[in-house]
Design a protein around this motif. Structure first.
Motif, PDB file in Angstrom:
ATOM      1  N   UNK A  65      -9.396   2.056  25.681  1.00 10.23           N
ATOM      2  CA  UNK A  65     -10.942   2.451  26.402  1.00 10.23           C
ATOM      3  C   UNK A  65     -11.441   3.502  25.866  1.00 10.23           C
ATOM      4  N   UNK A  66     -10.586   4.497  25.444  1.00 10.45           N
ATOM      5  CA  UNK A  66     -11.121   5.789  24.981  1.00 10.45           C
ATOM      6  C   UNK A  66     -11.515   5.713  23.499  1.00 10.45           C
ATOM      7  N   UNK A  67     -10.887   4.664  22.819  1.00  9.31           N
ATOM      8  CA  UNK A  67     -11.476   4.327  21.426  1.00  9.31           C
ATOM      9  C   UNK A  67     -12.698   3.787  21.326  1.00  9.31           C
ATOM     10  N   UNK A  68     -12.996   2.634  22.416  1.00  6.61           N
ATOM     11  CA  UNK A  68     -14.240   2.035  22.395  1.00  6.61           C
ATOM     12  C   UNK A  68     -15.141   2.897  22.883  1.00  6.61           C
ATOM     13  N   UNK A  69     -15.105   4.057  23.711  1.00  9.39           N
ATOM     14  CA  UNK A  69     -16.061   4.924  24.512  1.00  9.39           C
ATOM     15  C   UNK A  69     -16.667   5.871  23.189  1.00  9.39           C
ATOM     16  N   UNK A  70     -15.506   6.223  22.371  1.00  3.55           N
ATOM     17  CA  UNK A  70     -16.015   6.907  21.006  1.00  3.55           C
ATOM     18  C   UNK A  70     -16.677   6.271  20.341  1.00  3.55           C
ATOM     19  N   UNK A  71     -16.203   4.806  19.988  1.00  7.01           N
ATOM     20  CA  UNK A  71     -17.188   4.230  18.797  1.00  7.01           C
ATOM     21  C   UNK A  71     -18.697   3.754  19.430  1.00  7.01           C
ATOM     22  N   UNK A  72     -18.695   3.689  20.801  1.00  6.56           N
ATOM     23  CA  UNK A  72     -19.810   3.460  21.345  1.00  6.56           C
ATOM     24  C   UNK A  72     -20.720   4.757  21.287  1.00  6.56           C
TER      25      UNK A  72
END
Length: 88
Positions: A65-72
């Protein structure tokens, strides 16, 4: 109806190309291969159900979830936007 220098139907081609580019990026980002037993980020065990459901998974749900938020957050803008939208 296209305006300016574009031909009729160009808007739909542009939208289709944008969607296809996004799908290609997502498909390339999907994990492949053998799933890890422990998260690459935090080292916590990855549940068996997650490893079976997502082949090739390398991160626990929290880290993913954290990685996806950073990518977003790093997505800036639609690079194929119209000239008007770029001027705003």
């Amino acid at each position: 109806m296209a305006g300016g220098w574009s031909r009729d139907g160009a808007e739909h081609e542009q939208m289709d190309a944008t969607v296809n580019d996004a799908l290609d990026r997502v498909r390339q980002a999907l994990p492949k291969g053998e799933s890890a037993q422990y998260c690459d980020e935090c080292g916590e065990p990855i549940p068996e159900a997650r490893r079976v459901a997502v082949p090739g998974v390398q991160h626990c749900i929290g880290c993913q979830n954290e990685l996806e938020q950073d990518a977003k957050a790093s997505e800036l803008f639609n690079r194929r936007g119209s000239k008007d939208s770029q001027l705003r």
